[in-house]
Design a protein around this motif. Sequence first.
Motif, PDB file in Angstrom:
ATOM      1  N   LEU A   1       6.547  10.587  38.379  1.00 38.35           N
ATOM      2  CA  LEU A   1       6.993  11.649  37.533  1.00 38.35           C
ATOM      3  C   LEU A   1       5.832  12.213  36.681  1.00 38.35           C
ATOM      4  N   GLU A   2       4.582  11.483  36.853  1.00 38.05           N
ATOM      5  CA  GLU A   2       3.583  11.823  35.972  1.00 38.05           C
ATOM      6  C   GLU A   2       3.105  13.401  36.201  1.00 38.05           C
ATOM      7  N   GLN A   3       3.187  13.702  37.298  1.00 38.39           N
ATOM      8  CA  GLN A   3       2.829  15.083  37.879  1.00 38.39           C
ATOM      9  C   GLN A   3       3.901  16.076  37.198  1.00 38.39           C
ATOM     10  N   ARG A   4       3.247  17.196  36.550  1.00 38.28           N
ATOM     11  CA  ARG A   4       4.115  18.142  35.554  1.00 38.28           C
ATOM     12  C   ARG A   4       5.271  18.643  36.470  1.00 38.28           C
TER      13      ARG A   4
ATOM     14  N   ARG B   1       6.395  18.218  39.279  1.00 43.39           N
ATOM     15  CA  ARG B   1       7.183  17.256  40.044  1.00 43.39           C
ATOM     16  C   ARG B   1       8.405  16.451  38.927  1.00 43.39           C
ATOM     17  N   LYS B   2       7.796  16.388  37.471  1.00 42.38           N
ATOM     18  CA  LYS B   2       8.728  16.041  36.666  1.00 42.38           C
ATOM     19  C   LYS B   2       9.744  17.076  36.171  1.00 42.38           C
TER      20      LYS B   2
ATOM     21  N   HIS C   1       7.707  18.710  46.337  1.00 43.44           N
ATOM     22  CA  HIS C   1       8.128  17.843  45.474  1.00 43.44           C
ATOM     23  C   HIS C   1       9.382  17.025  45.799  1.00 43.44           C
TER      24      HIS C   1
ATOM     25  N   TYR D   1      12.627  17.236  38.963  1.00 44.75           N
ATOM     26  CA  TYR D   1      13.451  16.053  38.787  1.00 44.75           C
ATOM     27  C   TYR D   1      14.335  16.340  37.674  1.00 44.75           C
ATOM     28  N   ALA D   2      13.783  16.895  36.601  1.00 49.20           N
ATOM     29  CA  ALA D   2      14.560  17.188  35.217  1.00 49.20           C
ATOM     30  C   ALA D   2      15.672  18.327  35.950  1.00 49.20           C
TER      31      ALA D   2
END
Length: 216
Positions: free
Chosen positions: A68-71, A73-74, A105, A77-78
Amino acid sequence: MYRRPLVTALVALLVVGLFAPPVVAASGADDEGATLTAPVGFESPEIDRYRSVVLSSGLSRADTEGILEQRTRKAVYAAIRESPGADLATLADAVGVTKSTVRYHVDLLRDAGLVEAAEAGGALRFAPAEMNADLAAATSAEPTDAVLEAVAEAEPASVRDVAAVTGRAQSTVSHHLSTLAERGLVERERTGEAVVTRLTDETRAVVADAPIPADD
């Protein structure tokens, strides 16, 4: 007599080795750890489209730590956590990227065990892994959500009851109810000549917008 030509040849090879440009090995689509660096002016989501060509389709050979460090992708997920049961188009609108970028993603999130998927309303829908993906999908898709609401209103509800409430054909209602029963979201039983449907406790809690009872 041959010493001078030999020395000359060795000096020539040394010069070529010092000044020749380095040869870079090409990375194939299946190489582990292959990466793309964003050219100046390219946004991260744009590069994500091209990165999917280079990286393998799953994470079975990659380290899933920091997934989830990739912007982008995060953000995807959010958005899934914010709207469980959302489809690709809804997620793309929420994040502001293309559907193909979201699909890439989401596939990585599914491989990492963070997201589950289920089909409803003719589209694949997504929910956090700790949720019931089938239930999230069914309550997010208009046709199945309407059927569940109708069952909640008239349960134990017959196919005729649900058809009357939803304004849909009995054959369509019967199909939806059968699918919902296969996924464990409703319970059906025969009473006399009719087959009636009830919501499961978990489904009823979600349809009623109430907290899902905890397991004992």
